[in-house]
Design a protein around this motif. Sequence first.
Motif, PDB file in Angstrom:
ATOM      1  N   GLN A   2       0.773  -0.945  -0.003  1.00 24.92           N
ATOM      2  CA  GLN A   2       0.117   0.142  -0.054  1.00 24.92           C
ATOM      3  C   GLN A   2       0.819   1.402   0.224  1.00 24.92           C
ATOM      4  O   GLN A   2       0.756   2.284  -0.756  1.00 24.92           O
ATOM      5  CB  GLN A   2      -0.752  -0.145   1.061  1.00 24.92           C
ATOM      6  N   GLU A   3       1.907   1.246   0.703  1.00 24.48           N
ATOM      7  CA  GLU A   3       2.900   2.485   0.910  1.00 24.48           C
ATOM      8  C   GLU A   3       3.431   2.562  -0.358  1.00 24.48           C
ATOM      9  O   GLU A   3       3.849   3.697  -0.904  1.00 24.48           O
ATOM     10  CB  GLU A   3       4.028   2.378   2.053  1.00 24.48           C
ATOM     11  N   GLU A   4       4.028   1.454  -1.034  1.00 27.71           N
ATOM     12  CA  GLU A   4       4.566   1.845  -2.448  1.00 27.71           C
ATOM     13  C   GLU A   4       3.800   2.040  -3.519  1.00 27.71           C
ATOM     14  O   GLU A   4       4.299   2.699  -4.350  1.00 27.71           O
ATOM     15  CB  GLU A   4       5.408   0.316  -2.756  1.00 27.71           C
ATOM     16  N   ARG A   5       2.542   2.012  -3.588  1.00 29.45           N
ATOM     17  CA  ARG A   5       1.848   1.922  -4.419  1.00 29.45           C
ATOM     18  C   ARG A   5       0.235   2.683  -3.946  1.00 29.45           C
ATOM     19  O   ARG A   5      -0.687   2.275  -4.185  1.00 29.45           O
ATOM     20  CB  ARG A   5       1.417   0.836  -5.436  1.00 29.45           C
ATOM     21  N   PRO A   6       0.534   3.982  -3.670  1.00 33.08           N
ATOM     22  CA  PRO A   6      -0.799   4.489  -2.892  1.00 33.08           C
ATOM     23  C   PRO A   6      -1.774   4.759  -3.847  1.00 33.08           C
ATOM     24  O   PRO A   6      -2.942   4.875  -3.395  1.00 33.08           O
ATOM     25  CB  PRO A   6      -0.232   5.674  -2.169  1.00 33.08           C
ATOM     26  N   ASN A   7      -1.611   4.814  -5.052  1.00 33.42           N
ATOM     27  CA  ASN A   7      -2.745   5.405  -5.852  1.00 33.42           C
ATOM     28  C   ASN A   7      -3.050   4.050  -6.882  1.00 33.42           C
ATOM     29  O   ASN A   7      -3.967   4.231  -8.006  1.00 33.42           O
ATOM     30  CB  ASN A   7      -2.223   6.394  -7.000  1.00 33.42           C
ATOM     31  N   TRP A   8      -2.819   2.842  -6.298  1.00 34.23           N
ATOM     32  CA  TRP A   8      -3.032   1.675  -7.657  1.00 34.23           C
ATOM     33  C   TRP A   8      -4.345   1.480  -7.363  1.00 34.23           C
ATOM     34  O   TRP A   8      -4.852   1.506  -8.765  1.00 34.23           O
ATOM     35  CB  TRP A   8      -2.199   0.373  -6.654  1.00 34.23           C
ATOM     36  N   ASP A   9      -5.380   1.571  -6.675  1.00 30.65           N
ATOM     37  CA  ASP A   9      -6.800   1.641  -6.756  1.00 30.65           C
ATOM     38  C   ASP A   9      -7.277   2.397  -8.117  1.00 30.65           C
ATOM     39  O   ASP A   9      -7.960   2.089  -8.763  1.00 30.65           O
ATOM     40  CB  ASP A   9      -7.699   1.894  -5.692  1.00 30.65           C
ATOM     41  N   LYS A  10      -6.743   3.767  -7.928  1.00 30.87           N
ATOM     42  CA  LYS A  10      -7.225   4.938  -8.817  1.00 30.87           C
ATOM     43  C   LYS A  10      -6.759   4.565 -10.134  1.00 30.87           C
ATOM     44  O   LYS A  10      -7.355   4.637 -11.205  1.00 30.87           O
ATOM     45  CB  LYS A  10      -6.787   6.023  -8.323  1.00 30.87           C
ATOM     46  N   VAL A  11      -5.385   3.888 -10.307  1.00 30.11           N
ATOM     47  CA  VAL A  11      -4.800   3.739 -11.546  1.00 30.11           C
ATOM     48  C   VAL A  11      -5.410   2.480 -12.239  1.00 30.11           C
ATOM     49  O   VAL A  11      -5.916   2.571 -13.484  1.00 30.11           O
ATOM     50  CB  VAL A  11      -3.298   3.257 -11.335  1.00 30.11           C
ATOM     51  N   SER A  12      -5.763   1.427 -11.334  1.00 32.49           N
ATOM     52  CA  SER A  12      -6.456   0.372 -12.186  1.00 32.49           C
ATOM     53  C   SER A  12      -7.971   0.617 -12.338  1.00 32.49           C
ATOM     54  O   SER A  12      -8.541   0.222 -13.501  1.00 32.49           O
ATOM     55  CB  SER A  12      -6.307  -0.812 -10.995  1.00 32.49           C
ATOM     56  N   ALA A  13      -8.530   1.548 -11.501  1.00 34.70           N
ATOM     57  CA  ALA A  13      -9.809   1.743 -12.014  1.00 34.70           C
ATOM     58  C   ALA A  13     -10.124   2.475 -13.238  1.00 34.70           C
ATOM     59  O   ALA A  13     -10.913   2.238 -14.075  1.00 34.70           O
ATOM     60  CB  ALA A  13     -10.574   2.685 -10.750  1.00 34.70           C
ATOM     61  N   GLN A  14      -8.768   3.523 -13.384  1.00 33.07           N
ATOM     62  CA  GLN A  14      -8.988   4.380 -14.780  1.00 33.07           C
ATOM     63  C   GLN A  14      -8.416   3.415 -15.848  1.00 33.07           C
ATOM     64  O   GLN A  14      -9.116   3.488 -17.012  1.00 33.07           O
ATOM     65  CB  GLN A  14      -7.798   5.379 -14.573  1.00 33.07           C
ATOM     66  N   MET A  15      -7.777   2.345 -15.679  1.00 33.24           N
ATOM     67  CA  MET A  15      -7.473   1.393 -16.842  1.00 33.24           C
ATOM     68  C   MET A  15      -8.636   0.517 -17.109  1.00 33.24           C
ATOM     69  O   MET A  15      -8.937   0.439 -18.204  1.00 33.24           O
ATOM     70  CB  MET A  15      -6.318   0.712 -16.422  1.00 33.24           C
ATOM     71  N   GLU A  36     -25.714 -11.624  -5.627  1.00 33.02           N
ATOM     72  CA  GLU A  36     -26.388 -11.398  -4.191  1.00 33.02           C
ATOM     73  C   GLU A  36     -25.487 -10.850  -3.227  1.00 33.02           C
ATOM     74  O   GLU A  36     -25.721 -10.159  -2.474  1.00 33.02           O
ATOM     75  CB  GLU A  36     -27.329 -12.508  -3.881  1.00 33.02           C
ATOM     76  N   LYS A  37     -24.176 -11.326  -3.426  1.00 29.92           N
ATOM     77  CA  LYS A  37     -23.124 -11.057  -2.355  1.00 29.92           C
ATOM     78  C   LYS A  37     -22.505  -9.808  -2.050  1.00 29.92           C
ATOM     79  O   LYS A  37     -22.087  -9.681  -0.961  1.00 29.92           O
ATOM     80  CB  LYS A  37     -22.350 -12.164  -2.259  1.00 29.92           C
ATOM     81  N   CYS A  38     -22.546  -8.978  -3.029  1.00 33.00           N
ATOM     82  CA  CYS A  38     -21.875  -7.687  -2.983  1.00 33.00           C
ATOM     83  C   CYS A  38     -22.450  -6.567  -3.673  1.00 33.00           C
ATOM     84  O   CYS A  38     -23.387  -6.614  -4.537  1.00 33.00           O
ATOM     85  CB  CYS A  38     -20.418  -7.752  -3.569  1.00 33.00           C
ATOM     86  N   ARG A  39     -22.350  -5.475  -3.227  1.00 37.46           N
ATOM     87  CA  ARG A  39     -22.778  -4.326  -4.029  1.00 37.46           C
ATOM     88  C   ARG A  39     -22.075  -3.890  -5.213  1.00 37.46           C
ATOM     89  O   ARG A  39     -20.971  -3.530  -5.028  1.00 37.46           O
ATOM     90  CB  ARG A  39     -22.906  -3.056  -2.994  1.00 37.46           C
ATOM     91  N   GLN A  40     -22.695  -4.032  -6.459  1.00 35.84           N
ATOM     92  CA  GLN A  40     -21.711  -4.101  -7.652  1.00 35.84           C
ATOM     93  C   GLN A  40     -21.919  -2.797  -8.155  1.00 35.84           C
ATOM     94  O   GLN A  40     -22.649  -2.527  -9.268  1.00 35.84           O
ATOM     95  CB  GLN A  40     -22.140  -5.231  -8.518  1.00 35.84           C
ATOM     96  N   TRP A  41     -21.540  -1.589  -7.680  1.00 34.01           N
ATOM     97  CA  TRP A  41     -21.680  -0.173  -8.124  1.00 34.01           C
ATOM     98  C   TRP A  41     -21.097  -0.122  -9.643  1.00 34.01           C
ATOM     99  O   TRP A  41     -21.621   0.569 -10.386  1.00 34.01           O
ATOM    100  CB  TRP A  41     -20.840   0.769  -7.331  1.00 34.01           C
ATOM    101  N   ASN A  42     -19.964  -0.943  -9.987  1.00 32.92           N
ATOM    102  CA  ASN A  42     -19.355  -0.855 -11.316  1.00 32.92           C
ATOM    103  C   ASN A  42     -20.386  -1.479 -12.328  1.00 32.92           C
ATOM    104  O   ASN A  42     -20.587  -0.907 -13.256  1.00 32.92           O
ATOM    105  CB  ASN A  42     -18.178  -1.630 -11.272  1.00 32.92           C
TER     106      ASN A  42
END
Length: 121
Positions: A2-15, A36-42
């Motif tokens: 997490q510390e090495e790649r703090p923006n990984w979620d944002k980068v992967s979401a954009q890709m 049924e098991k998760c909220r699938q906002w995507n």
Amino acid sequence: MQEERPNWDKVSAQMNSVRTRNLINDADIVVVRFGEKCRQWNAAFDAGYAAALGKSVITLHPPAISHMLKEVNAAASVVCMDAIQVVETLDYVITGNLPEPRDGKDFVPIADRLGKGNPNP
């Protein structure tokens, strides 16, 4: 990590967004699956994006979550409860072949079920 790649979620979401938008833009029909098991906002976002582009949207989800998806389903062209219904729908769209009624031999046309008093048989 997490510390090495703090923006990984944002980068992967954009890709993923670039890939998904291109696929939706190129599609004639978009099938969006919900579970049924998760909220699938995507998935809900993708269905809305496809509908805004005027694409035909088929939603696929178990009946238990129909109420939660009522707005998404309202924008969909077809709502399916299982993968077989999706295949039958695509077969009908492509070939014009209607699927067999799910109630088989017990199938009664709606005009017969409603009776002769129905103003719109």
